[in-house]
Design a protein around this motif. Structure first.
Motif, PDB file in Angstrom:
ATOM      1  N   ARG A  15      29.172  41.463  49.105  1.00  0.00           N
ATOM      2  CA  ARG A  15      28.686  42.513  48.196  1.00  0.00           C
ATOM      3  C   ARG A  15      29.864  43.409  47.823  1.00  0.00           C
ATOM      4  NH1 ARG A  15      24.398  46.269  50.745  1.00  0.00           N
ATOM      5  NH2 ARG A  15      26.279  47.257  51.591  1.00  0.00           N
ATOM      6  N   TYR A  16      30.216  43.382  46.540  1.00  0.00           N
ATOM      7  CA  TYR A  16      31.344  44.151  46.019  1.00  0.00           C
ATOM      8  C   TYR A  16      30.824  45.435  45.364  1.00  0.00           C
ATOM      9  CZ  TYR A  16      34.329  39.959  46.332  1.00  0.00           C
ATOM     10  OH  TYR A  16      35.042  38.863  46.758  1.00  0.00           O
ATOM     11  N   ALA A  17      31.316  46.571  45.798  1.00  0.00           N
ATOM     12  CA  ALA A  17      31.087  47.840  45.111  1.00  0.00           C
ATOM     13  C   ALA A  17      32.267  48.089  44.178  1.00  0.00           C
ATOM     14  CB  ALA A  17      30.957  48.975  46.127  1.00  0.00           C
ATOM     15  N   PRO A  18      32.106  48.954  43.164  1.00  0.00           N
ATOM     16  CA  PRO A  18      33.249  49.261  42.292  1.00  0.00           C
ATOM     17  C   PRO A  18      34.482  49.668  43.094  1.00  0.00           C
ATOM     18  CG  PRO A  18      31.251  50.141  41.335  1.00  0.00           C
ATOM     19  CD  PRO A  18      30.873  49.616  42.700  1.00  0.00           C
ATOM     20  N   GLY A  19      35.609  49.095  42.730  1.00  0.00           N
ATOM     21  CA  GLY A  19      36.872  49.374  43.403  1.00  0.00           C
ATOM     22  C   GLY A  19      37.232  48.389  44.489  1.00  0.00           C
ATOM     23  N   THR A  20      36.263  47.604  44.968  1.00  0.00           N
ATOM     24  CA  THR A  20      36.568  46.638  46.019  1.00  0.00           C
ATOM     25  C   THR A  20      37.195  45.386  45.425  1.00  0.00           C
ATOM     26  OG1 THR A  20      34.306  45.742  45.943  1.00  0.00           O
ATOM     27  CG2 THR A  20      34.768  47.466  47.563  1.00  0.00           C
ATOM     28  N   ARG A  21      37.974  44.706  46.241  1.00  0.00           N
ATOM     29  CA  ARG A  21      38.731  43.553  45.790  1.00  0.00           C
ATOM     30  C   ARG A  21      38.845  42.551  46.923  1.00  0.00           C
ATOM     31  NH1 ARG A  21      44.104  43.877  47.623  1.00  0.00           N
ATOM     32  NH2 ARG A  21      44.863  42.656  45.871  1.00  0.00           N
ATOM     33  N   MET A  22      39.388  41.386  46.613  1.00  0.00           N
ATOM     34  CA  MET A  22      39.706  40.383  47.629  1.00  0.00           C
ATOM     35  C   MET A  22      41.106  39.865  47.326  1.00  0.00           C
ATOM     36  SD  MET A  22      38.183  38.877  50.318  1.00  0.00           S
ATOM     37  CE  MET A  22      36.421  38.832  50.026  1.00  0.00           C
ATOM     38  N   SER A  23      42.016  40.030  48.256  1.00  0.00           N
ATOM     39  CA  SER A  23      43.401  39.613  48.025  1.00  0.00           C
ATOM     40  C   SER A  23      43.498  38.091  48.011  1.00  0.00           C
ATOM     41  CB  SER A  23      44.316  40.203  49.094  1.00  0.00           C
ATOM     42  OG  SER A  23      43.931  39.756  50.378  1.00  0.00           O
ATOM     43  N   LEU A  24      44.597  37.588  47.454  1.00  0.00           N
ATOM     44  CA  LEU A  24      44.803  36.144  47.390  1.00  0.00           C
ATOM     45  C   LEU A  24      44.792  35.536  48.787  1.00  0.00           C
ATOM     46  CD1 LEU A  24      47.602  35.806  44.683  1.00  0.00           C
ATOM     47  CD2 LEU A  24      45.265  34.928  44.517  1.00  0.00           C
ATOM     48  N   HIS A  25      44.038  34.453  48.943  1.00  0.00           N
ATOM     49  CA  HIS A  25      43.927  33.791  50.241  1.00  0.00           C
ATOM     50  C   HIS A  25      43.500  32.346  50.018  1.00  0.00           C
ATOM     51  CE1 HIS A  25      39.799  34.951  49.265  1.00  0.00           C
ATOM     52  NE2 HIS A  25      39.410  33.978  50.060  1.00  0.00           N
ATOM     53  N   GLN A  26      43.612  31.548  51.060  1.00  0.00           N
ATOM     54  CA  GLN A  26      43.087  30.186  51.085  1.00  0.00           C
ATOM     55  C   GLN A  26      41.889  30.137  52.022  1.00  0.00           C
ATOM     56  OE1 GLN A  26      46.905  28.595  52.480  1.00  0.00           O
ATOM     57  NE2 GLN A  26      46.847  27.126  50.799  1.00  0.00           N
ATOM     58  N   ASP A  27      40.940  29.261  51.731  1.00  0.00           N
ATOM     59  CA  ASP A  27      39.835  29.011  52.661  1.00  0.00           C
ATOM     60  C   ASP A  27      40.252  27.867  53.579  1.00  0.00           C
ATOM     61  OD1 ASP A  27      38.307  30.998  51.509  1.00  0.00           O
ATOM     62  OD2 ASP A  27      37.270  29.646  50.147  1.00  0.00           O
ATOM     63  N   ARG A  28      40.699  28.226  54.799  1.00  0.00           N
ATOM     64  CA  ARG A  28      41.263  27.233  55.719  1.00  0.00           C
ATOM     65  C   ARG A  28      40.527  27.170  57.050  1.00  0.00           C
ATOM     66  NH1 ARG A  28      46.365  25.355  54.133  1.00  0.00           N
ATOM     67  NH2 ARG A  28      46.386  24.341  56.166  1.00  0.00           N
ATOM     68  N   ASP A  29      39.414  27.893  57.193  1.00  0.00           N
ATOM     69  CA  ASP A  29      38.741  27.946  58.485  1.00  0.00           C
ATOM     70  C   ASP A  29      37.692  26.850  58.657  1.00  0.00           C
ATOM     71  OD1 ASP A  29      40.168  30.274  59.216  1.00  0.00           O
ATOM     72  OD2 ASP A  29      38.796  31.487  58.014  1.00  0.00           O
ATOM     73  N   GLU A  30      37.506  26.010  57.628  1.00  0.00           N
ATOM     74  CA  GLU A  30      36.526  24.929  57.696  1.00  0.00           C
ATOM     75  C   GLU A  30      37.141  23.688  58.357  1.00  0.00           C
ATOM     76  OE1 GLU A  30      35.813  28.001  55.077  1.00  0.00           O
ATOM     77  OE2 GLU A  30      37.386  26.496  54.736  1.00  0.00           O
TER      78      GLU A  30
END
Length: 213
Positions: A121-136
């Motif tokens: 759930r993103y509120a205004p101003g929230t972000r997600m930095s560059l990443h890889q999905d590697r935990d699978e």
């Protein structure tokens, strides 16, 4: 570069080998999906997790499925029980399983059956930095990402963090699928802009389906 896919003739647009944006794919079921999210959050409330370094993540998270993704001082990982309650995560609703499987098949990944769905759930101003999905466990399985509510700019990079990232506008009902040669591409989200959406209010809901175990 921002890709304007709204004007495209075909709403299902390949964006890279192994990656496809399905514009509006979840739109018809959006209200029902949000009702499912509300029921899941009643059992596994949204919370801001902590990075291994002790920083609170800006995005609030929940999970459903036999496994749920968590982050804390011990690292990033999947677990079978909600650490806040000690109870198993809510099961993946059949509607969400069907949606994830259908989107993956349309993007060229048949027989995808996720066992985990991370709900952000993103509120205004929230972000997600560059990443890889590697935990699978199995990188042959794709990632299926469903966007609901406020539009956001999604960053889709390369296999190195330093690679230039394309900018995609993800709007209410859009589904992004990536796997195969794109499975480990870096990706992220720019800060969500202020606004209100009739379906979600002042937030964006993102469901990310994975085969984790």
């Amino acid at each position: 570069m921002t890709l304007d896919l709204f004007a495209a003739t075909d709403p299902y647009q390949p964006i890279a080998p192994g990656a496809m944006l399905l514009h509006g794919f979840a739109l018809a079921d959006a209200d029902a999906i949000l009702a499912d999210v509300q029921a899941i959050a009643a059992r596994a409330p949204f919370r801001r997790m902590f990075t291994p370094g002790g920083q609170a993540m800006s995005v609030a998270m929940s999970n459903c499925g036999s496994l749920g993704w968590i982050s804390d001082r011990h690292g990033y990982r999947y677990v079978a029980a909600d650490p806040d309650s000690g109870q198993p995560w809510p099961p993946l609703p059949p509607r969400l399983l069907r949606l994830a499987g259908a989107a993956a098949e349309r993007a060229g990944f048949p027989a995808f059956v996720p066992d985990a769905c991370l709900i952000n759930r993103y509120a205004p101003g929230t972000r997600m930095s560059l990443h890889q999905d590697r935990d699978e466990q199995d990188f042959t399985q794709p990632i299926v990402s469903v966007s609901l509510g406020l539009s956001v700019t999604f960053l889709f990079g390369g296999l190195a963090r330093s690679d230039k990232a394309a900018r995609l506008t993800l709007s209410h009902g859009d589904v992004l699928v990536w796997g195969g040669p794109a499975r480990l591409r870096f990706h992220g989200v720019l800060p969500l802009l202020d606004g209100r959406h009739p379906a979600t209010g002042a937030c964006r809901i993102n469901l990310t389906f994975r085969k984790a175990g």
